[in-house]
Scaffold this motif. Structure first.
Motif, PDB file in Angstrom:
ATOM      1  N   ALA A  21      -0.817   0.927   6.390  1.00  0.00           N
ATOM      2  CA  ALA A  21       0.112   1.012   7.518  1.00  0.00           C
ATOM      3  C   ALA A  21      -0.580   0.674   8.830  1.00  0.00           C
ATOM      4  CB  ALA A  21       0.709   2.417   7.580  1.00  0.00           C
ATOM      5  N   PHE A  22      -1.837   1.095   9.001  1.00  0.00           N
ATOM      6  CA  PHE A  22      -2.555   0.785  10.237  1.00  0.00           C
ATOM      7  C   PHE A  22      -3.035  -0.663  10.277  1.00  0.00           C
ATOM      8  CE2 PHE A  22      -2.357   5.227  11.127  1.00  0.00           C
ATOM      9  CZ  PHE A  22      -2.538   5.345  12.489  1.00  0.00           C
ATOM     10  N   ALA A  23      -2.940  -1.356   9.153  1.00  0.00           N
ATOM     11  CA  ALA A  23      -3.243  -2.786   9.136  1.00  0.00           C
ATOM     12  C   ALA A  23      -1.971  -3.609   9.304  1.00  0.00           C
ATOM     13  CB  ALA A  23      -3.942  -3.164   7.832  1.00  0.00           C
ATOM     14  N   SER A  24      -0.820  -2.920   9.353  1.00  0.00           N
ATOM     15  CA  SER A  24       0.479  -3.584   9.497  1.00  0.00           C
ATOM     16  C   SER A  24       0.986  -3.375  10.927  1.00  0.00           C
ATOM     17  CB  SER A  24       1.454  -3.016   8.462  1.00  0.00           C
ATOM     18  OG  SER A  24       2.714  -3.657   8.555  1.00  0.00           O
ATOM     19  N   ASP A  25       2.296  -3.521  11.128  1.00  0.00           N
ATOM     20  CA  ASP A  25       2.877  -3.322  12.463  1.00  0.00           C
ATOM     21  C   ASP A  25       4.363  -3.058  12.312  1.00  0.00           C
ATOM     22  OD1 ASP A  25       3.079  -3.096  15.186  1.00  0.00           O
ATOM     23  OD2 ASP A  25       1.952  -4.937  15.588  1.00  0.00           O
ATOM     24  N   ILE A  26       4.998  -2.717  13.418  1.00  0.00           N
ATOM     25  CA  ILE A  26       6.436  -2.429  13.401  1.00  0.00           C
ATOM     26  C   ILE A  26       7.200  -3.679  12.967  1.00  0.00           C
ATOM     27  CG2 ILE A  26       8.428  -1.793  14.821  1.00  0.00           C
ATOM     28  CD1 ILE A  26       6.538  -0.236  16.615  1.00  0.00           C
ATOM     29  N   GLY A  27       8.143  -3.499  12.058  1.00  0.00           N
ATOM     30  CA  GLY A  27       9.007  -4.598  11.642  1.00  0.00           C
ATOM     31  C   GLY A  27       8.439  -5.512  10.571  1.00  0.00           C
ATOM     32  N   VAL A  28       7.180  -5.302  10.177  1.00  0.00           N
ATOM     33  CA  VAL A  28       6.585  -6.159   9.150  1.00  0.00           C
ATOM     34  C   VAL A  28       7.115  -5.749   7.772  1.00  0.00           C
ATOM     35  CG1 VAL A  28       4.437  -6.828   8.010  1.00  0.00           C
ATOM     36  CG2 VAL A  28       4.514  -6.564  10.504  1.00  0.00           C
ATOM     37  N   ASP A  29       7.518  -6.744   6.994  1.00  0.00           N
ATOM     38  CA  ASP A  29       8.030  -6.485   5.640  1.00  0.00           C
ATOM     39  C   ASP A  29       6.839  -6.478   4.683  1.00  0.00           C
ATOM     40  OD1 ASP A  29       9.707  -6.085   3.536  1.00  0.00           O
ATOM     41  OD2 ASP A  29      10.442  -8.148   3.432  1.00  0.00           O
ATOM     42  N   ASN A  30       6.297  -5.299   4.396  1.00  0.00           N
ATOM     43  CA  ASN A  30       5.081  -5.187   3.591  1.00  0.00           C
ATOM     44  C   ASN A  30       5.380  -5.188   2.096  1.00  0.00           C
ATOM     45  OD1 ASN A  30       3.316  -4.538   5.969  1.00  0.00           O
ATOM     46  ND2 ASN A  30       4.653  -2.741   6.043  1.00  0.00           N
ATOM     47  N   ASP A  31       4.469  -5.772   1.339  1.00  0.00           N
ATOM     48  CA  ASP A  31       4.566  -5.664  -0.116  1.00  0.00           C
ATOM     49  C   ASP A  31       4.270  -4.233  -0.524  1.00  0.00           C
ATOM     50  OD1 ASP A  31       5.127  -8.350  -0.521  1.00  0.00           O
ATOM     51  OD2 ASP A  31       2.999  -8.900  -0.634  1.00  0.00           O
ATOM     52  N   PRO A  32       4.928  -3.727  -1.569  1.00  0.00           N
ATOM     53  CA  PRO A  32       4.652  -2.351  -1.997  1.00  0.00           C
ATOM     54  C   PRO A  32       3.244  -2.220  -2.560  1.00  0.00           C
ATOM     55  CG  PRO A  32       6.042  -3.450  -3.608  1.00  0.00           C
ATOM     56  CD  PRO A  32       5.936  -4.382  -2.433  1.00  0.00           C
ATOM     57  N   ILE A  33       2.711  -1.020  -2.458  1.00  0.00           N
ATOM     58  CA  ILE A  33       1.398  -0.712  -3.038  1.00  0.00           C
ATOM     59  C   ILE A  33       1.609  -0.301  -4.493  1.00  0.00           C
ATOM     60  CG2 ILE A  33      -0.556   0.892  -2.947  1.00  0.00           C
ATOM     61  CD1 ILE A  33      -0.021   1.104   0.078  1.00  0.00           C
ATOM     62  N   GLU A  34       0.862  -0.901  -5.396  1.00  0.00           N
ATOM     63  CA  GLU A  34       0.950  -0.522  -6.805  1.00  0.00           C
ATOM     64  C   GLU A  34       0.045   0.680  -7.042  1.00  0.00           C
ATOM     65  OE1 GLU A  34       0.590  -3.655  -9.651  1.00  0.00           O
ATOM     66  OE2 GLU A  34       1.419  -5.150  -8.282  1.00  0.00           O
ATOM     67  N   ALA A  35       0.617   1.748  -7.578  1.00  0.00           N
ATOM     68  CA  ALA A  35      -0.154   2.972  -7.811  1.00  0.00           C
ATOM     69  C   ALA A  35       0.497   3.774  -8.925  1.00  0.00           C
ATOM     70  CB  ALA A  35      -0.226   3.807  -6.539  1.00  0.00           C
ATOM     71  N   ASP A  36      -0.326   4.333  -9.796  1.00  0.00           N
ATOM     72  CA  ASP A  36       0.158   5.195 -10.892  1.00  0.00           C
ATOM     73  C   ASP A  36       1.231   4.494 -11.707  1.00  0.00           C
ATOM     74  OD1 ASP A  36      -1.545   7.159  -9.923  1.00  0.00           O
ATOM     75  OD2 ASP A  36       0.002   8.056  -8.667  1.00  0.00           O
ATOM     76  N   ALA A  37       1.026   3.217 -11.988  1.00  0.00           N
ATOM     77  CA  ALA A  37       1.967   2.406 -12.779  1.00  0.00           C
ATOM     78  C   ALA A  37       3.327   2.272 -12.087  1.00  0.00           C
ATOM     79  CB  ALA A  37       2.139   2.980 -14.191  1.00  0.00           C
ATOM     80  N   GLY A  38       3.375   2.567 -10.783  1.00  0.00           N
ATOM     81  CA  GLY A  38       4.612   2.441 -10.042  1.00  0.00           C
ATOM     82  C   GLY A  38       4.378   1.779  -8.697  1.00  0.00           C
ATOM     83  N   TYR A  39       5.225   2.086  -7.716  1.00  0.00           N
ATOM     84  CA  TYR A  39       5.166   1.391  -6.435  1.00  0.00           C
ATOM     85  C   TYR A  39       5.386   2.371  -5.292  1.00  0.00           C
ATOM     86  CZ  TYR A  39       5.945  -2.527  -9.586  1.00  0.00           C
ATOM     87  OH  TYR A  39       5.846  -3.422 -10.617  1.00  0.00           O
ATOM     88  N   ILE A  40       4.724   2.094  -4.179  1.00  0.00           N
ATOM     89  CA  ILE A  40       4.958   2.846  -2.945  1.00  0.00           C
ATOM     90  C   ILE A  40       5.292   1.824  -1.859  1.00  0.00           C
ATOM     91  CG2 ILE A  40       4.021   4.427  -1.228  1.00  0.00           C
ATOM     92  CD1 ILE A  40       2.040   5.390  -3.342  1.00  0.00           C
TER      93      ILE A  40
END
Length: 622
Positions: free
Chosen positions: A428-447
Motif C-alpha cells: 500500500a505504501f508503494a501504491s497511491d490513491i486511485g491506483v488499481d492494484n493487483d491482489p496479493i496472493e497469500a494462503d492459496a487465496g487473494y488479498i
C-alpha cells in the motif's frame, strides 16, 4: 535433492555480484551472459521456488519487502548468471562426462536408495515427481552440475589454511576472561528535577524529528482465502460418507512386519542352514557364525511393498510371529527370513476420520469458490466498482485500516486483524490513491487492497507530545549522569581504591563472571557493548560501558585472562578450519566467476527484473 547436489556452490552463489550494466532487452529477457539469455519466466519460477523453500524453513510467509531487504532477488539472479557462465566456460574448456558416469552417480546417491541400500527406481521416480522434475530434466541438470563442480574443485581442492590464521581466530573466539563488575541504574543517578519550560523547548527543537508524526494511509482490503471460506461451508453427511467409501484405502494402515534375512550364495547352503535352525540354532547365532552384524540382516519394520524382492516379501508376510521361512530363491541369492514382530493392519472408523474428511472436502470446494470469487471481483473492479462496492455485491467482507509504515494505528497500536499485515502495508505504501492494484496472493487465496486516503507526515507541536518529550529528556539525563559517575568510579579504581569498598559505599552489588568468551557473552547478562569493552581492556585493567539500555552502565575489572591452547586436531579447531576453508572457497570461486562474467559480458535488464518481482510495468521492447 538438488540442494544436496549443489551444496558446494550454493553459499558462493549467494554472494556473487552481477555487473550493473543495464540496457534495452526484448520483453522476455531479464539477463544475458555471453550467448545465454535468462528469460523473465525462468527467473520468476526459480525465485518463487526459493521463496517457498525459505517460507517452509521459517514457518510463515516472507513479505516481498523483507525478501528484498535480504537481497533474495539478487542472490537468485546471481546464482542463475553464475551457473550460466560456468556452463559456457565448461563448453569452452570442452569438459564432458559420460552417460555411464551420470548413471553411476545417480544410482549411488543415498537419497534414491531403498531399504536394502540399493537404488530404488520407484523411490527415484516418486522423488522426482515431488520435486517437479522429469527424468530427462534431472539427468541434464546433473550433467551441468557435475561439470560446474569439476571447474570449482580444480580451483579450490586442498586449499591450505595458514596456521597463523587459525591461531588468530582461535585466540579471538576462545580466549576467556573473568571479571568483577557493578551495574549502575537510575537509582545511582540521583533525583532528576522536572525540566524547565526553556530546557524542554530547547531539547524538543534539537530533536523534533524524533517526535514527528508518520505518514498514515487508509487502506481498504478484501481478503479471500480457502481457509476463511471453508470455515463456514456446510458438508452433508451423504457427501462425507461417499468420500469415505471412495477413499477408504487412505484410512487403512497396512500390516507392517519387523523382518530379518540372511542371504546365502547357494540354495544348498541355505537348506543346510535351515536344518540347523530346525535343530535349535537361533537366527541371531546363525548370522553371527556367518560374520554378519545386526545391521546386515535387519530390514526394519516394513510394509510388504517396501521389500524390493517379491519372493522375499511373499515369504516374510506368509509367516507367523517368530517363524522362520524355508529357503527362498530371491533376486540376490537364496534367502531365509524371519519375522520378529507383526503390527497388524488397522482401519480407522468413519467417526474417527469424518472431521478430517469434512475439512478436506471444504478446503477443496473453497479453492474453487475462491477462484470463482476472484474472477467475479476482477469483473466488478474492471467495471469501475470500488473494493467496498464489489465486496458488498458479492457478499464478502471488506475492512478498512488506518496505518503507518510499521503497521500501527494513530494510537500507536499494531493492527492485529489485518491478514499478512507486513505484506499489505508495504504494498500500500508503494501504491497511491486511485491506483488499481493487483491482489496479493497469500494462503492459496487473494488479498485486494486500495489506498483511499493519505495523511502526510508532519511535525508535531511540543504540546501534542509533551509527555513523550519529558520522558525522553529524563532518560537522557539519567544516561548522562550514569556515564559521568561510571567514569568517576573508574578513575577511583585506577587510583588504587578497593572495588568492593566503592561498591559498598554506593550501595552496589559486586558481581563476578568467570570464563567469559566473546561469542558466548549473551548468556552472561552483559550487553554486547560491555563485552566489547571487556575484551579491549588488559588484565587487571578497569573500564565501563553502556548496559542493555542507556539508563544502565557497567563498571568492571578484568580479573583474569586465559589464552586458549592451539590443538590443530581438536574438534573446535577442526570446525574453525572447515569454516575458513568454506570462506576461502567462496572468495576464490567468487573471484573466478566475476572474471568469467567480465570475460563473457554480463547484462541485466533492470525493468524486467522489477517486472518479474511485480514492482514495475513490463519493460519497453524499444
Amino acid at each position: 535433492m538438488m540442494g544436496v547436489v549443489m551444496g558446494l556452490l550454493a553459499a558462493s552463489f549467494a554472494v556473487w555480484g552481477i555487473n550493473d550494466i543495464f540496457r534495452g532487452f526484448g520483453r522476455s529477457t531479464l539477463a544475458k551472459i555471453g550467448h545465454t539469455e535468462i528469460p523473465i519466466e525462468q527467473f520468476r519460477s526459480t525465485y518463487n521456488e526459493r521463496l517457498r523453500q525459505i517460507e517452509r524453513q521459517i514457518g510463515h510467509p516472507l513479505p516481498p519487502d523483507q525478501a528484498s531487504a535480504l537481497g533474495l532477488d539478487r542472490q537468485v539472479l546471481g546464482s542463475m548468471v553464475a551457473e550460466a557462465g560456468l556452463d559456457q566456460r565448461a563448453r569452452q574448456m570442452r569438459l564432458g562426462i559420460s552417460d555411464a558416469e551420470i548413471v553411476r552417480r545417480v544410482t549411488a546417491e543415498k537419497t534414491f536408495q531403498g531399504p536394502t541400500g540399493k537404488f530404488d527406481r520407484a523411490r527415484f521416480e516418486q522423488l522426482l515427481r515431488d520435486a517437479g522434475y522429469s527424468e530427462q530434466r534431472f539427468v541434464a541438470e546433473q550433467r551441468r552440475v557435475t561439470l560446474r563442480r569439476q571447474i570449482v574443485e580444480s580451483l579450490t581442492d586442498e586449499l591450505p589454511v595458514p596456521k597463523a590464521w587459525l591461531a588468530a581466530i582461535n585466540q579471538f573466539q576462545n580466549q576467556e576472561r573473568s571479571i568483577d563488575y557493578v551495574t549502575l541504574g537510575p537509582a545511582q543517578a540521583g533525583d532528576i528535577p522536572q525540566p524547565t519550560a526553556d530546557e524542554l523547548s530547547k531539547y524538543f527543537e534539537a530533536r523534533k524529528i524524533l517526535f514527528r508524526a508518520p505518514e498514515y494511509r487508509k487502506i481498504e482490503t478484501v481478503a479471500l482465502t480457502p481457509a476463511d471460506i471453508a470455515r463456514w461451508m456446510e458438508i452433508s453427511d451423504a457427501d462425507l460418507k461417499a468420500a469415505f467409501e471412495e477413499h477408504r484405502s487412505r484410512y487403512i494402515t497396512p500390516e507392517r512386519r519387523h523382518v530379518e534375512q540372511i542371504v546365502f550364495p547357494s540354495m544348498a547352503e541355505a537348506e543346510a542352514a535351515q536344518a540347523r535352525l530346525k535343530d535349535g540354532l537361533s537366527f541371531a547365532a546363525l548370522a553371527a557364525e556367518r560374520g554378519l552384524k545386526e545391521t546386515d540382516i535387519d530390514l526394519g519394520t516394513v510394509k510388504k511393498s517396501d521389500i524390493v524382492d517379491p519372493a522375499v516379501a511373499d515369504a516374510a508376510f506368509a509367516l507367523k510371529d517368530g517363524e522362520v521361512s524355508a529357503p527362498v530363491k530371491g533376486r540376490f541369492g537364496s534367502v531365509i527370513v524371519t519375522v520378529v514382530k507383526i503390527d497388524p493392519e488397522a482401519t480407522k472408523s468413519f467417526a474417527e476420520v469424518a472431521p478430517q474428511i469434512r475439512n478436506d472436502i471444504a478446503a477443496e470446494r473453497a479453492k474453487a469458490e475462491v477462484r470463482s470469487l476472484h474472477d467475479k471481483m476482477e469483473d466488478e473492479r474492471a467495471g469501475g466498482a470500488s473494493l467496498q462496492q464489489a465486496a458488498a455485491k458479492l457478499k464478502v467482507n471488506s475492512a478498512t485500516y488506518d496505518v503507518d509504515r510499521s503497521g500501527r494505528d494513530p494510537d500507536g497500536k499494531l493492527v492485529g486483524n489485518l491478514p499478512h499485515a507486513a505484506q499489505v502495508v508495504s504494498a500500500a505504501f508503494a501504491s497511491d490513491i486511485g491506483v488499481d492494484n493487483d491482489p496479493i496472493e497469500a494462503d492459496a487465496g487473494y488479498i485486494w487492497y486500495s489506498v483511499t486516503a493519505v495523511t502526510p507526515s508532519r511535525d508535531r507541536p511540543l504540546d501534542e507530545v509533551k509527555a513523550q518529550v519529558e520522558e525522553r529528556w529524563r532518560q537522557d539525563e539519567i544516561a548522562t549522569r550514569l556515564k559521568t559517575k561510571a567514569a568517576e568510579l573508574v578513575d577511583k579504581l585506577k587510583g588504587g581504591s578497593a572495588f568492593d569498598a566503592l561498591a559498598k559505599t554506593d550501595g552496589l552489588k559486586l558481581e563476578t563472571v568467570d570464563k567469559l568468551k566473546r561469542q558466548a557473552g549473551a548468556g552472561s547478562g552483559l550487553s554486547p557493548k560491555v563485552i566489547v569493552a571487556i575484551f579491549h581492556t588488559a588484565k587487571d585493567g578497569f573500564g565501563s560501558a553502556e548496559g542493555e539500555q542507556p539508563t544502565e552502565w557497567v563498571v568492571f575489572r578484568v580479573a583474569d585472562v586465559t589464552d586458549p591452547k592451539f590443538d590443530a586436531a581438536s574438534p573446535d579447531l577442526k570446525g574453525i578450519e572447515e569454516a575458513v576453508k568454506r570462506q576461502t572457497t567462496d572468495d576464490v570461486v567468487g573471484q573466478y566467476v566475476a572474471s568469467v562474467e567480465n570475460d563473457l559480458g554480463t547484462s541485466v535488464n533492470q525493468a524486467a527484473l522489477a517486472q518479474a518481482l511485480g514492482n514495475g510495468p513490463a519493460p519497453d521492447t524499444n
